[in-house]
Design a protein around this motif. Structure first.
Motif, short mmCIF file in Angstrom:
data_model
loop_
_atom_site.label_atom_id
_atom_site.label_comp_id
_atom_site.label_asym_id
_atom_site.label_seq_id
_atom_site.Cartn_x
_atom_site.Cartn_y
_atom_site.Cartn_z
N LEU A 466 45.24 -110.91 33.94
CA LEU A 466 46.59 -109.34 33.38
C LEU A 466 45.80 -108.12 34.42
CD1 LEU A 466 49.33 -108.41 31.89
CD2 LEU A 466 48.22 -107.57 30.36
N VAL A 467 46.59 -107.78 35.54
CA VAL A 467 46.31 -106.56 35.73
C VAL A 467 46.74 -105.47 36.39
CG1 VAL A 467 45.05 -107.71 37.20
CG2 VAL A 467 47.49 -107.40 37.65
N ALA A 468 48.22 -105.78 35.50
CA ALA A 468 49.46 -104.49 34.83
C ALA A 468 50.65 -105.09 34.30
CB ALA A 468 49.68 -103.68 36.39
N TRP A 469 51.59 -104.33 33.61
CA TRP A 469 52.35 -104.98 33.27
C TRP A 469 53.84 -103.19 33.42
CZ3 TRP A 469 48.37 -103.95 30.55
CH2 TRP A 469 47.58 -103.23 29.15
N ASP A 470 54.90 -103.73 33.03
CA ASP A 470 55.60 -103.04 32.86
C ASP A 470 56.30 -103.49 31.64
OD1 ASP A 470 55.19 -101.86 35.28
OD2 ASP A 470 57.54 -102.92 36.45
N ASP A 471 56.70 -102.11 31.17
CA ASP A 471 57.75 -101.92 29.64
C ASP A 471 58.37 -101.81 29.56
OD1 ASP A 471 55.06 -103.27 27.98
OD2 ASP A 471 54.77 -101.21 27.15
N LEU A 472 60.27 -102.56 29.03
CA LEU A 472 61.22 -102.26 29.46
C LEU A 472 61.75 -101.83 28.57
CD1 LEU A 472 60.78 -104.04 31.97
CD2 LEU A 472 63.18 -104.00 32.76
N THR A 473 62.85 -100.78 27.95
CA THR A 473 62.93 -100.33 26.79
C THR A 473 64.53 -100.15 27.05
OG1 THR A 473 60.60 -100.33 25.86
CG2 THR A 473 62.80 -99.25 24.50
N LEU A 474 65.62 -101.00 26.32
CA LEU A 474 66.58 -100.60 26.81
C LEU A 474 67.85 -100.44 25.42
CD1 LEU A 474 67.73 -103.48 28.36
CD2 LEU A 474 67.19 -101.32 29.70
N GLY A 475 68.12 -98.73 25.81
CA GLY A 475 69.11 -98.10 24.66
C GLY A 475 69.53 -99.92 22.89
N GLY A 476 70.09 -99.64 22.23
CA GLY A 476 70.50 -100.34 21.39
C GLY A 476 71.84 -100.24 21.41
N LEU A 477 72.56 -99.90 20.64
CA LEU A 477 74.13 -100.19 19.88
C LEU A 477 74.52 -98.69 20.34
CD1 LEU A 477 77.28 -100.77 18.91
CD2 LEU A 477 76.28 -100.11 16.80
N GLY A 478 75.35 -98.86 21.33
CA GLY A 478 76.62 -97.49 21.55
C GLY A 478 75.17 -96.61 22.94
N GLN A 479 74.29 -97.01 23.09
CA GLN A 479 73.01 -96.16 24.28
C GLN A 479 73.27 -97.22 25.76
OE1 GLN A 479 69.42 -95.88 22.41
NE2 GLN A 479 70.52 -94.26 20.55
N SER A 481 71.08 -96.26 28.24
CA SER A 481 69.18 -96.08 28.34
C SER A 481 68.66 -96.47 28.79
CB SER A 481 68.70 -94.62 27.48
OG SER A 481 68.50 -95.35 25.85
N ALA A 482 67.27 -96.54 29.74
CA ALA A 482 67.07 -97.75 30.05
C ALA A 482 65.39 -96.75 30.87
CB ALA A 482 67.22 -98.43 31.59
N GLN A 483 64.33 -97.06 30.64
CA GLN A 483 63.11 -96.63 30.45
C GLN A 483 61.96 -97.43 30.68
OE1 GLN A 483 61.71 -94.28 27.28
NE2 GLN A 483 59.75 -94.32 28.01
N ILE A 484 60.98 -97.34 31.43
CA ILE A 484 59.78 -98.66 32.05
C ILE A 484 59.04 -97.53 32.58
CG2 ILE A 484 59.21 -99.38 34.48
CD1 ILE A 484 61.96 -100.52 34.87
N ASP A 485 58.08 -98.91 31.64
CA ASP A 485 56.56 -97.65 31.42
C ASP A 485 55.27 -98.64 32.32
OD1 ASP A 485 57.54 -95.43 29.98
OD2 ASP A 485 57.08 -96.43 27.73
N ARG A 486 54.88 -98.24 32.74
CA ARG A 486 54.06 -99.11 33.77
C ARG A 486 52.47 -99.00 33.66
NH1 ARG A 486 54.65 -100.78 40.18
NH2 ARG A 486 56.17 -102.11 38.99
N HIS A 487 51.93 -99.98 33.55
CA HIS A 487 50.92 -99.72 32.93
C HIS A 487 49.76 -100.27 33.37
CE1 HIS A 487 52.01 -98.03 29.00
NE2 HIS A 487 52.47 -99.61 29.07
N GLN A 488 48.29 -99.86 33.80
CA GLN A 488 47.45 -101.13 34.30
C GLN A 488 46.14 -101.39 32.96
OE1 GLN A 488 47.57 -98.21 38.44
NE2 GLN A 488 46.13 -99.73 38.74
N ALA A 489 45.71 -102.76 33.79
CA ALA A 489 44.66 -103.47 32.58
C ALA A 489 43.32 -102.24 32.65
CB ALA A 489 44.84 -104.46 32.60
N GLU A 490 42.91 -102.17 33.67
CA GLU A 490 41.68 -101.00 33.81
C GLU A 490 41.55 -100.13 33.49
OE1 GLU A 490 40.10 -101.35 37.71
OE2 GLU A 490 40.15 -103.66 37.97
N ALA A 491 43.11 -99.37 33.22
CA ALA A 491 43.05 -98.03 32.97
C ALA A 491 43.21 -98.29 31.22
CB ALA A 491 44.60 -97.33 33.64
N ASP A 492 43.82 -98.93 31.30
CA ASP A 492 44.38 -98.81 29.65
C ASP A 492 43.28 -99.92 28.92
OD1 ASP A 492 46.18 -98.69 27.59
OD2 ASP A 492 46.56 -101.25 27.62
N VAL A 493 42.30 -98.86 28.39
CA VAL A 493 40.90 -99.34 27.82
C VAL A 493 40.70 -98.69 26.65
CG1 VAL A 493 39.83 -99.86 30.48
CG2 VAL A 493 39.75 -97.48 28.58
#
Length: 509
Positions: A466-479, A481-493
């Motif tokens: 695993l070298v990186a990943w994107d976490d996607l978060t979408l708003g629930g009911l009535g929302q 919104s969409a957010q994407i957070d990118r993470h790199q495995a080497e930086a996330d120690v």
């Protein structure tokens, strides 16, 4: 007439008997006779129809594996009652009129049910069969009840009055009563009554267990309407990430879409399909709880996996999924169900095992913590013996994930309905996915809606790390919104210890 004789004379006549007046109809006043000639056929017609319905008006039949009785009975107020013995009844104020529709689920055909459970394809059709079969049964019962009522009303008048004219009047009265009742029920029929049921018996606890039916239905309608907004925002945010000065996947990078805990939410499929297409993923991994109760009828839900035909779908059973659920998933042409043996999909070596529990009532009370620990230990021992080791372990409940530390580089889990990522002491990374289904219907009961969460993981095609990943978060009911957070495995120690839930904390997963 008897006579008595007097010695030497003719017999003396017997005195006349007193005449009874008023007991024979011909002696009644004319106005009473006219009223009786009208009232008697009406009373006998209605009474005969009622007795006939009680005695012979119930229609018995099977709807799928269910033995169901349907009866139309006279009543002071119209309603529909669904009897689910022994757990109680659901009462719906569906119409007005002097008739009640009673539907009773009498028993299960165990032989028929066994045949259905053994065939996952028939399971996917069960809900349609039940709905269609019940509609046909109600129509048949209405026709049967009408015929029985006409026969009962007419026969009752014929036997008592012994008059052709009055029997025909009783027949007309019965037909008119049936037509009037049916017309009133049709005019006053309320389709929305299902949103406001009344419960009887142990089912009175149902609103507390599942929330107000009207609120859930209204909220889910609104939630479904937000799907287009969700997908649009995901596409916009994804296009933005292409210009970020961070990790950029190459054409040969292996892309994995990690989802979990769909909990029967139909809106989840559109989101999964949209993200899979936007990110051009190679495989979708589902870490369990795809349905909510593990019932045969729910297995129709998993048929949407085939709509993701361009992507292999790797699945592991959660505690809400039954063996029949796993079988229905396995029947889909693009699905792979993990059951202890390693499999290679999209260039990655996966291994996983089903959750040893089946707790569809959203409770782990009475299920000892040792049950899930033992299941984790068994899978960990099997993984430790594999050569080469797997690239990814998929296991629904991360409560004892430390048992995998050092024997696999990555563990994908769910169950907690809250995303969490951390690294164990010996380097194993744990990725706990939130609920891609927004916790199902339970996510619609709260003031703060449960977000929809899923992640795209990027693996190096050479060493399959695993070298990186994107976490996607979408708003629930009535929302929307969409957010994407990118993470790199080497930086996330920075490692953090997992918070292991106790059984008392885990009642809603």
């Amino acid at each position: 007439m008897e006579t008595t004789s007097v010695a030497g004379g003719p017999p003396a006549p017997e005195p006349p008997r007193p005449r009874r007046v008023g007991l024979r109809p011909e002696t009644w006043p004319s106005w009473i006779r006219r009223a009786f000639s009208i009232i008697a056929p009406v009373v006998l017609a209605l009474g005969g129809a009622w007795v006939a319905l009680v005695v012979a008006g119930t229609t018995h039949s099977y709807v799928g594996p269910l033995a169901v009785d349907v009866a139309f009975e006279p009543s002071l107020s119209g309603e529909s009652i669904i009897h689910l013995d022994p757990v109680g009844a659901v009462i719906l104020d569906t119409h007005s009129g002097p008739v009640t529709l009673n539907i009773s689920v009498r028993q299960l055909d165990l032989d028929g049910l066994s045949g259905i459970v053994s065939d996952p394809y028939s399971l996917t059709e069960l809900d349609d069969q039940v709905v269609s079969g019940l509609q046909d049964l109600i129509i048949d019962a209405a026709i049967r009840s009408a015929i029985i009522a006409v026969i009962g009303g007419t026969l009752g008048a014929a036997l008592v009055l012994r008059s052709v004219r009055r029997t025909l009047l009783a027949f007309a009265v019965t037909v008119a009563a049936l037509v009037g009742t049916a017309g009133l029920a049709a005019v006053t029929f309320d389709r929305e009554a299902v949103r406001e049921p009344t419960y009887a018996g142990p089912l009175t606890a149902a609103p507390q267990l599942i929330g107000n039916a009207e609120d859930i239905a209204t909220n889910f309608d609104a939630y479904a309407e937000q799907l287009a907004g969700f997908v649009t925002n995901v596409a916009r945010v994804y296009n933005t990430t292409l210009s970020l000065d961070t990790f950029q996947p190459a054409d040969d990078t292996i892309r994995v879409l990690h989802v979990s805990d769909l909990h029967l939410n139909p809106a989840a499929w559109g989101i999964i399909g949209s993200v899979a297409e936007q990110y051009d993923v190679d495989v979708i991994v589902d870490s369990g709880d795809i349905v909510d109760q593990g019932s045969p009828a729910e297995n129709a839900y998993v048929r949407s996996i085939r709509t993701l035909s361009g992507y292999p779908y790797v699945f592991v059973k959660g505690n809400h999924d039954s063996a029949a659920t796993a079988a229905a998933v396995a029947a889909e042409p693009n699905a792979v169900v993990l059951d202890g043996e390693p499999v290679e999909v999209a260039g990655l070596r996966f291994v996983g095992a089903p959750d040893p529990r089946f707790t569809p009532d959203k409770s782990v009370r009475g299920v000892p913590d040792d049950t899930i620990r033992l299941g984790t230990e068994e899978l960990a021992d099997a993984v430790d013996e594999l050569d080469p080791p797997p690239d990814v372990v998929v296991y629904h409940d991360p409560s004892h994930v430390e048992l995998f530390d050092g024997i696999t580089p990555l563990v994908l889990s769910g169950h907690m309905h809250q995303r969490d990522t951390y690294t164990l002491d010996e380097g194993t990374r744990v990725m706990v996915q939130g609920s891609t289904g927004g916790a199902g219907l339970r996510g619609l009961r709260n003031e703060e809606p449960t977000p929809v969460e899923l992640s795209v993981l990027y693996f190096d095609p050479d060493d399959r790390q695993l070298v990186a990943w994107d976490d996607l978060t979408l708003g629930g009911l009535g929302q929307t919104s969409a957010q994407i957070d990118r993470h790199q495995a080497e930086a996330d120690v920075a490692a953090k210890s997992p918070e292991t839930p106790s059984p008392s904390q885990d009642l809603e997963n």
